[in-house]
Scaffold this motif. Structure first.
Motif, PDB file in Angstrom:
ATOM      1  N   LEU A   1       6.350   1.376  -0.094  1.00  0.00           N
ATOM      2  CA  LEU A   1       6.889   1.197  -1.436  1.00  0.00           C
ATOM      3  C   LEU A   1       6.075   1.963  -2.466  1.00  0.00           C
ATOM      4  O   LEU A   1       6.625   2.686  -3.309  1.00  0.00           O
ATOM      5  CB  LEU A   1       6.909  -0.297  -1.775  1.00  0.00           C
ATOM      6  N   LEU A   2       4.771   1.848  -2.405  1.00  0.00           N
ATOM      7  CA  LEU A   2       3.909   2.523  -3.377  1.00  0.00           C
ATOM      8  C   LEU A   2       4.022   4.037  -3.266  1.00  0.00           C
ATOM      9  O   LEU A   2       4.049   4.753  -4.284  1.00  0.00           O
ATOM     10  CB  LEU A   2       2.457   2.076  -3.180  1.00  0.00           C
ATOM     11  N   VAL A   3       4.094   4.555  -2.053  1.00  0.00           N
ATOM     12  CA  VAL A   3       4.221   6.009  -1.858  1.00  0.00           C
ATOM     13  C   VAL A   3       5.544   6.499  -2.437  1.00  0.00           C
ATOM     14  O   VAL A   3       5.600   7.518  -3.149  1.00  0.00           O
ATOM     15  CB  VAL A   3       4.115   6.356  -0.361  1.00  0.00           C
ATOM     16  N   LEU A   4       6.627   5.772  -2.170  1.00  0.00           N
ATOM     17  CA  LEU A   4       7.948   6.222  -2.603  1.00  0.00           C
ATOM     18  C   LEU A   4       8.110   6.139  -4.123  1.00  0.00           C
ATOM     19  O   LEU A   4       8.706   7.039  -4.731  1.00  0.00           O
ATOM     20  CB  LEU A   4       9.030   5.405  -1.905  1.00  0.00           C
ATOM     21  N   ILE A   5       7.578   5.099  -4.758  1.00  0.00           N
ATOM     22  CA  ILE A   5       7.710   5.045  -6.215  1.00  0.00           C
ATOM     23  C   ILE A   5       6.807   6.085  -6.874  1.00  0.00           C
ATOM     24  O   ILE A   5       7.112   6.550  -7.977  1.00  0.00           O
ATOM     25  CB  ILE A   5       7.436   3.626  -6.774  1.00  0.00           C
TER      26      ILE A   5
END
Length: 483
Positions: A406-410
C-alpha cells in the motif's frame, strides 16, 4: 418528515428548472443544494439516538456519512455551475443542464437513505441512468461515446449486482421463508443464520457488480472516459460522491456477509480488489497527459484504498475509511473544480500545453496545488489523518507485506500527481506561446468560492474534525459491527 423533505427537494427543484427562466433556475439550484446540505448536517444529531425511519426511508450513522458527502458536493457543484454554465448559451441548454445537476444530486442523496438491498439496487441504477445522461449533456462525439461506454459497463455491473441481490434474498429464505422484503434490519438480524455458501457468492458478486460503479479494477474502464468528458461539475460529483455512494452498497453487503461467514473471507476479497485497483491506478497516473483523466485515475486509487481499509478489519481503519470518504469528496471535488477553471482559462486539458498556472490563476493555481497535496495525504489536510488511521489499522490487524505494498503504491501515485502539478503550475509559459499571452485573472468568482470552502473543510478535517462528526463515525463503526 425531515427525511421526506431531503429526498424530495432536489427532484422537485430539478423539474422546476425546466420551467423557469435560466436565472431563476440557477438561484433555485443553489438554494436546493445549500438547503440539502443543511438538512444532511442536521441528521448527524438526529441519528445519535438510533436510526430514523419514514416509510421506505431509513437513516443511520453509516448512511448519514454518505448523505453528507452527496449533499456537500451537490451544494458545491450548484454554486460552481453559476460561473461554469455560459450565460450566453441557449436557454434550453441551461435549463437542461441545471435539471440534470439537481436530479443527479437528488439521486445520490436518496440512495443511502432507502431501506433494503432491493431498493438500494434500484437507487444505484437510477444514479447510473441520470449520470450517464449528464456525461453526454454537451452532445459532443467524445461525450456520447464515453456515456455509452459508461452505461453499458455500469449496467452490466449492476446486472451482476441484481444477481447478488437475488442470491442474498435466497440465503434469507432459510430464515424468513419465501416472503420478506430485504430491509437492512431483517438482513442484519438474520446474518448469522444465512446460508453461508449463498452469502459468499452474493458478496463476491456484489463487490464485482457494485465495484463496477465504484471504479474498482478490473471493472474500472468506463471511469476515466466518463470523468474526462463530463462537464466539470458533473465530474466532481461523479468522482467525489457517485463512487462513494456505490461503495456504500458494498459496505452493506460487508456488514451482512461477515455475520454469516466471518470476517476473514470478506476481508480477503476486499484486499485483493483494493491492491489490484491501487496497482493499476498508481502506474496509470505516471503516464497521463489529460488533466481530468489524471484525476479520474486518482479516484480509482482512493477507491482501492477504501477497500483495503475495510479489508484490514480494525475499528480505527474503518473510522479512517469513513473519514476518508468525507475528505476525498472535498479534495477531489476541489481538484476537478480547479481543472474546470484551468480548461476555461487555457482552452485545453492537455497537461503539456498548460504552463504558468500559479502566475495566470492567482486563486485557482495555489488551490490546485493544495488539492493535489491533500489527495496525496499531506498534512494538515483531512486525508493525511484518514490514511494514517487506515495504515495504523493495517499494521494492527493485517499483513505487514500488504501495508508495505500500500505504501509503495500510494507513493508511486503521488509521483504521478505531483509531476503533472509541477509542470502545469510551477513551470512558466515559454514566451510566444498561447499560454504566455493569457492575462492574470480568474474566469469567475463563483467558480472559486466552492474551492475555497472545500479547502477550509479539508483543513478542519485534518487538524481538528468536529466532535459531532467523529462521534458519527465512531457510532457508524459500532453499528457496522467491527470490534
Amino acid at each position: 418528515m425531515q427525511l421526506l423533505i431531503l429526498v424530495m427537494l432536489g427532484g422537485l427543484v430539478g423539474i422546476a428548472c425546466l420551467l423557469m427562466p435560466p436565472r431563476a433556475a440557477r438561484v433555485a439550484t443553489v438554494a436546493s443544494g445549500v438547503i440539502s446540505l443543511g438538512l444532511a448536517v442536521s441528521l448527524i444529531a438526529d441519528v445519535t439516538h438510533g436510526p430514523l425511519r419514514f416509510g421506505f426511508l431509513r437513516a443511520d450513522s453509516l448512511s448519514v456519512v454518505f448523505v453528507l458527502t452527496a449533499a456537500f458536493l451537490y451544494a458545491s457543484a450548484a454554486v460552481y455551475a453559476i460561473g461554469y454554465v455560459n450565460r450566453s448559451a441557449p436557454a434550453g441548454y441551461q435549463r437542461r443542464f441545471l435539471f440534470g445537476l439537481n436530479i443527479f444530486g437528488w439521486a445520490m442523496i436518496c440512495a443511502p437513505l432507502v431501506d433494503g438491498l432491493a431498493l438500494l439496487w434500484v437507487a444505484i441504477e437510477v444514479t447510473t441512468v441520470v449520470s450517464a445522461l449528464m456525461v453526454a449533456v454537451d452532445r459532443t462525439r467524445a461525450a456520447a461515446e464515453a456515456a455509452w461506454k459508461y452505461l453499458l459497463i455500469a449496467s452490466a455491473g449492476l446486472g451482476i449486482g441484481l444477481f447478488a441481490t437475488i442470491i442474498i434474498y435466497h440465503a434469507g429464505t432459510t430464515v424468513y421463508g419465501l416472503s420478506y422484503d430485504l430491509t437492512l434490519n431483517q438482513m442484519i438480524a438474520a446474518g448469522g443464520r444465512l446460508d453461508s455458501h449463498a452469502a459468499r457468492l452474493a458478496f463476491v458478486l456484489a463487490v464485482l457488480g457494485y465495484g463496477t460503479k465504484v471504479g474498482l479494477a478490473p471493472v474500472h474502464t468506463w471511469l476515466p472516459d466518463a470523468h474526462t468528458e463530463a462537464p466539470t461539475p458533473i465530474s466532481a460529483m461523479l468522482s467525489g460522491s457517485l463512487l462513494a455512494v456505490s461503495f456504500y452498497a458494498v459496505l452493506r453487503y460487508v456488514q451482512i456477509t461477515q455475520l454469516s461467514v466471518g470476517a476473514g473471507f470478506v476481508h480477503t476479497v476486499l484486499i485483493v480488489f483494493g491492491l489490484l485497483s491501487l496497482f493499476i491506478a498508481a502506474f496509470s497516473l505516471l503516464v497521463q497527459r489529460d488533466l481530468k483523466r489524471l484525476l479520474a485515475y486518482s479516484s480509482i486509487e482512493h477507491m482501492g484504498l477504501l477497500c483495503l481499509g475495510v479489508g484490514f478489519g480494525a475499528p480505527i481503519a474503518l473510522t479512517g475509511v469513513l473519514l476518508h470518504i468525507l475528505a476525498h469528496a472535498a479534495a477531489k471535488g476541489n481538484a476537478f473544480f480547479c481543472a474546470g477553471v484551468i480548461m476555461h482559462k487555457y482552452g485545453t486539458k492537455d497537461i503539456g500545453s498548460i504552463r504558468g498556472g500559479l502566475d495566470k490563476l492567482p486563486w485557482t493555481g495555489p488551490l490546485l496545488v493544495a488539492s493535489v497535496l491533500a489527495l496525496s495525504a499531506f498534512p494538515p489536510f483531512g486525508l493525511f489523518r484518514s490514511e494514517f488511521m487506515i495504515i495504523a489499522g493495517g499494521l494492527a490487524r493485517s499483513s505487514v507485506m500488504v501495508v508495505a505494498a500500500l505504501l509503495v503504491l500510494i507513493t508511486i501515485a503521488f509521483v504521478g500527481l505531483i509531476r503533472a502539478t509541477t509542470s502545469t503550475m510551477f513551470v512558466p509559459a515559454r514566451p510566444g506561446t498561447p499560454a504566455a499571452a493569457l492575462p492574470r485573472s480568474e474566469p469567475s468568482a463563483w467558480m472559486v468560492v466552492p474551492i475555497v470552502v472545500g479547502s477550509l473543510a479539508l483543513v478542519v478535517l485534518g487538524i481538528h474534525p468536529p466532535d459531532q462528526v467523529m462521534a458519527l463515525l465512531g457510532q457508524a463503526v459500532t453499528e457496522f459491527g467491527e470490534r
